[in-house]
Design a protein around this motif. Structure first.
Motif, PDB file in Angstrom:
ATOM      1  N   UNK A 105       3.469  95.919  55.541  1.00  0.00           N
ATOM      2  CA  UNK A 105       2.483  96.358  56.515  1.00  0.00           C
ATOM      3  C   UNK A 105       2.039  97.801  56.314  1.00  0.00           C
ATOM      4  N   UNK A 106       2.491  98.472  55.232  1.00  0.00           N
ATOM      5  CA  UNK A 106       2.051  99.843  54.955  1.00  0.00           C
ATOM      6  C   UNK A 106       0.542  99.880  54.779  1.00  0.00           C
ATOM      7  N   UNK A 107      -0.026 101.029  55.112  1.00  0.00           N
ATOM      8  CA  UNK A 107      -1.472 101.166  55.019  1.00  0.00           C
ATOM      9  C   UNK A 107      -1.873 102.399  54.227  1.00  0.00           C
ATOM     10  N   UNK A 108      -3.132 102.405  53.739  1.00  0.00           N
ATOM     11  CA  UNK A 108      -3.681 103.579  53.072  1.00  0.00           C
ATOM     12  C   UNK A 108      -2.991 103.877  51.753  1.00  0.00           C
ATOM     13  N   UNK A 109      -2.918 105.172  51.415  1.00  0.00           N
ATOM     14  CA  UNK A 109      -2.350 105.578  50.136  1.00  0.00           C
ATOM     15  C   UNK A 109      -0.945 105.051  49.891  1.00  0.00           C
ATOM     16  N   UNK A 110      -0.180 104.895  50.961  1.00  0.00           N
ATOM     17  CA  UNK A 110       1.173 104.351  50.866  1.00  0.00           C
ATOM     18  C   UNK A 110       1.176 102.966  50.219  1.00  0.00           C
ATOM     19  N   UNK A 111       0.103 102.233  50.478  1.00  0.00           N
ATOM     20  CA  UNK A 111       0.070 100.821  50.091  1.00  0.00           C
ATOM     21  C   UNK A 111      -0.492 100.609  48.681  1.00  0.00           C
ATOM     22  N   UNK A 112      -1.003 101.675  48.068  1.00  0.00           N
ATOM     23  CA  UNK A 112      -1.631 101.491  46.750  1.00  0.00           C
ATOM     24  C   UNK A 112      -0.576 101.149  45.693  1.00  0.00           C
ATOM     25  N   UNK A 168      -4.082 103.267  30.995  1.00  0.00           N
ATOM     26  CA  UNK A 168      -3.937 103.495  32.438  1.00  0.00           C
ATOM     27  C   UNK A 168      -2.474 103.637  32.826  1.00  0.00           C
ATOM     28  N   UNK A 169      -1.610 102.900  32.126  1.00  0.00           N
ATOM     29  CA  UNK A 169      -0.166 103.052  32.355  1.00  0.00           C
ATOM     30  C   UNK A 169       0.274 104.488  32.105  1.00  0.00           C
ATOM     31  N   UNK A 170      -0.274 105.082  31.045  1.00  0.00           N
ATOM     32  CA  UNK A 170       0.109 106.456  30.680  1.00  0.00           C
ATOM     33  C   UNK A 170      -0.176 107.453  31.796  1.00  0.00           C
ATOM     34  N   UNK A 171      -1.236 107.216  32.557  1.00  0.00           N
ATOM     35  CA  UNK A 171      -1.544 108.169  33.630  1.00  0.00           C
ATOM     36  C   UNK A 171      -1.021 107.668  34.976  1.00  0.00           C
ATOM     37  N   UNK A 172      -0.104 106.703  34.932  1.00  0.00           N
ATOM     38  CA  UNK A 172       0.627 106.335  36.138  1.00  0.00           C
ATOM     39  C   UNK A 172      -0.039 105.312  37.042  1.00  0.00           C
ATOM     40  N   UNK A 173      -0.996 104.566  36.520  1.00  0.00           N
ATOM     41  CA  UNK A 173      -1.595 103.488  37.321  1.00  0.00           C
ATOM     42  C   UNK A 173      -0.628 102.303  37.324  1.00  0.00           C
ATOM     43  N   UNK A 174      -0.218 101.889  38.533  1.00  0.00           N
ATOM     44  CA  UNK A 174       0.893 100.941  38.639  1.00  0.00           C
ATOM     45  C   UNK A 174       0.460  99.480  38.763  1.00  0.00           C
ATOM     46  N   UNK A 175      -0.814  99.266  38.977  1.00  0.00           N
ATOM     47  CA  UNK A 175      -1.196  97.862  39.142  1.00  0.00           C
ATOM     48  C   UNK A 175      -2.683  97.644  38.942  1.00  0.00           C
ATOM     49  N   UNK A 176      -3.024  96.447  38.621  1.00  0.00           N
ATOM     50  CA  UNK A 176      -4.447  96.099  38.499  1.00  0.00           C
ATOM     51  C   UNK A 176      -4.588  94.586  38.618  1.00  0.00           C
ATOM     52  N   UNK A 177      -5.823  94.155  38.886  1.00  0.00           N
ATOM     53  CA  UNK A 177      -6.125  92.724  38.913  1.00  0.00           C
ATOM     54  C   UNK A 177      -7.183  92.479  37.841  1.00  0.00           C
ATOM     55  N   UNK A 233      -9.251 108.185  36.036  1.00  0.00           N
ATOM     56  CA  UNK A 233      -9.147 106.764  35.681  1.00  0.00           C
ATOM     57  C   UNK A 233     -10.416 106.309  34.960  1.00  0.00           C
ATOM     58  N   UNK A 234     -11.552 106.710  35.527  1.00  0.00           N
ATOM     59  CA  UNK A 234     -12.828 106.321  34.915  1.00  0.00           C
ATOM     60  C   UNK A 234     -12.894 106.843  33.475  1.00  0.00           C
ATOM     61  N   UNK A 235     -12.469 108.091  33.299  1.00  0.00           N
ATOM     62  CA  UNK A 235     -12.519 108.688  31.966  1.00  0.00           C
ATOM     63  C   UNK A 235     -11.611 107.943  30.993  1.00  0.00           C
TER      64      UNK A 235
END
Lengths: 404, 112
Positions: free
Chosen positions: B105-112, B20-29, B73-75
């Motif tokens: 306080x950012x919202x939506x895509x900005x906050x991901x 997931x890091x390779x495709x730029x996913x920056x965070x997870x729980x 991501x699913x793939x």
């Protein structure tokens, strides 16, 4: 007196003392985490109770001047006359040292029984049981075998306590498991051991302390102690292997708990024989002990009593086998103060050993049964259901073992 | 926005994270969970007593992504968590209403 013997016996006494906290870890790791402290406490508190009983009257009942071969009298109560000079049991060490060494055995024995009623007995009832059992069962049987009682006069061999400690505690454990009943959830809930590494370490401490127990029973730093030392080691090793391989064959997996249990079974079985048999005989005794005790533990669930931590299967069955095996494998070439067993041309010794086994089983079971019944009727042995579900650590001691 | 939850085998966690890091996913729980599905539990033996333990340990990942990125991501999770044996796990995709970053306080895509 001999300073070498004194130094050795002081050390051996400390080693045997260390077995009780070792047993606390061994048993403590096997119960569910909500009962770990109550289980540890039942072993540890014996260091308190029995030490006091021993000085007050216990040593005198066990080793004092004989009354009809059954028990000692009270002439040595409060260790009257037991001092720094050698006594009747050894020329080379002070009688006070012999008394101290024997005290450590008396502490360990009631702690062994706690495996049968773990996770469900009231602490108050346990204290009264330990007090009564030590006084009415341990002291007499100890006297029979070692204190100049009838079994000793008959020629029964028990080097370090196969009958006095292991058959004795094993039969009391059987009585206790029958009277107190099964743990709630027995047969359908998983009783997950909370900490098997602690159990393995506890088993290791027991093994280590057992050198004091068996070699120390020679009462002198001599050849007999050396024989007992090596027979103890190889019997425990052999039983470790035979238990593990037996369960590997029958149940498909070799387990660490099986290894620790096997070691213990071997140590129990070699106890009465340690100073009387050759190292090769000790290996045979150990190999059989591992398989026999494993079978006894398997049979438990079929027989339907809940000996929670297998005090009967390991100490009772292992002790019976060891005492009988002494009557088979004992040899005067190994120890001229011993006797020859059946395999060395003396069937009489086997019969004497069998009488010792039978008498100890019956006496211990019957008197333990009466003591436990009496406590159950008056005070109640068992915690109530709510306390049992909550766990004995909280309900009996207001503590928890692990806060993670 | 989508929330992707994946239940995977614990030993596959590092592979999935790296993929997931390779495709730029920056965070997870992640959380350690227990459960069972088609893969039944396992057996435990204590002094001869055999118990069947129904619930087996798994790791659960929660990832928040832009809706467009969700199929990729699913793939990636499928590829990296795959062993081919029963018990590889499951992936769930949920629509997500809102994301708020606590600090700014950012919202939506900005906050991901």
């Amino acid at each position: 007196m001999n300073t070498g013997d004194i130094a050795f016996m002081l050390t051996a006494s400390a080693l045997v003392m260390f077995m009780t906290p070792g047993l606390a870890l061994f048993y403590g790791g096997l119960v569910r985490s909500k009962n770990v402290l109550s289980t540890v406490m039942q072993s540890f508190i014996c260091l308190g109770i029995v030490s006091i009983i021993w000085v007050a009257y216990g040593y005198s009942l066990a080793f004092g001047p004989d009354i009809s071969g059954f028990i000692g009298n009270l002439h040595w109560a409060w260790l009257n006359g037991v001092g720094t000079r050698p006594g009747p049991y050894s020329d080379s060490i002070p009688s006070l040292l012999f008394c101290t060494f024997q005290l450590m055995f008396a502490v360990l024995t009631p702690a062994l029984i706690t495996g049968a009623f773990a996770e469900r007995m009231k602490f108050s009832a346990f204290l009264i049981f330990t007090f009564l059992w030590s006084s009415l069962v341990y002291m007499p049987v100890c006297h029979w075998v070692w204190g100049g009682g009838w079994l000793e006069k008959m020629g029964a061999l028990d080097f370090a306590g196969g009958t006095v400690i292991h058959i004795n505690s094993g039969m009391a454990a059987l009585a206790a498991a029958l009277i107190i009943g099964k743990r709630r959830g027995w047969g359908h809930e998983i009783f997950h051991p909370n900490n098997l590494p602690a159990t393995i370490l506890g088993g290791g401490i027991l093994w280590f302390g057992w050198f004091g127990f068996n070699a120390g029973s020679a009462l002198a730093a001599g050849g007999s102690a050396c024989l007992a030392f090596i027979t103890t080691q190889v019997a425990a090793g052999a039983a470790t292997l035979s238990w593990v391989f037996a369960e590997w064959i029958l149940q498909g997996r070799p387990t660490t708990l099986g290894a620790a249990s096997g070691a213990l079974a071997g140590l129990v079985a070699i106890t009465p024989a340690a100073g009387f048999v050759s190292p090769v005989s000790a290996i045979i005794i150990g190999l059989i002990a591992g398989v026999l005790c494993y079978m006894a533990v398997l049979a438990k669930s079929r027989l339907g009593y809940d000996d929670a931590l297998d005090a009967v299967g390991v100490h009772g069955i292992g002790g019976i086998w060891g005492a009988l095996a002494t009557g088979l494998f004992a040899s005067v070439t190994m120890n001229p103060h011993g006797a020859n067993g059946l395999f060395f041309g003396n069937p009489h010794q086997f019969i004497v050993q069998a009488i010792g086994v039978g008498a100890t089983m019956i006496y211990s079971f019957v008197v333990s049964f009466i003591i436990l019944k009496a406590i159950d009727i008056t005070l109640g042995l068992r915690v109530n259901i709510e306390e049992e579900v909550q766990g004995l650590d909280i309900s009996q001691h207001s503590e928890v073992g692990y806060s993670i | 926005m989508k929330k992707i939850e994946a239940i995977i085998k614990p030993f596959k966690l590092d592979d999935v994270k790296d993929a997931l890091n390779e495709i730029g996913i920056k965070g997870m729980t992640i959380s350690e969970v227990k459960g069972y599905g088609r893969q039944k539990g396992h057996q435990e033996i204590y002094r001869g007593a055999e118990y069947v333990v129904d619930f087996i340990p798994k790791v659960k990942l929660e990832i928040i992504v832009d809706a467009g990125q969700a199929p990729q991501v699913v793939e990636k999770i499928r590829e990296s968590a795959y062993t081919g044996k029963i018990g590889d796990g499951k992936i769930f995709v949920f629509p997500l209403e809102e994301v708020i970053r606590v600090r700014t306080g950012e919202r939506g895509n900005e906050a991901i």
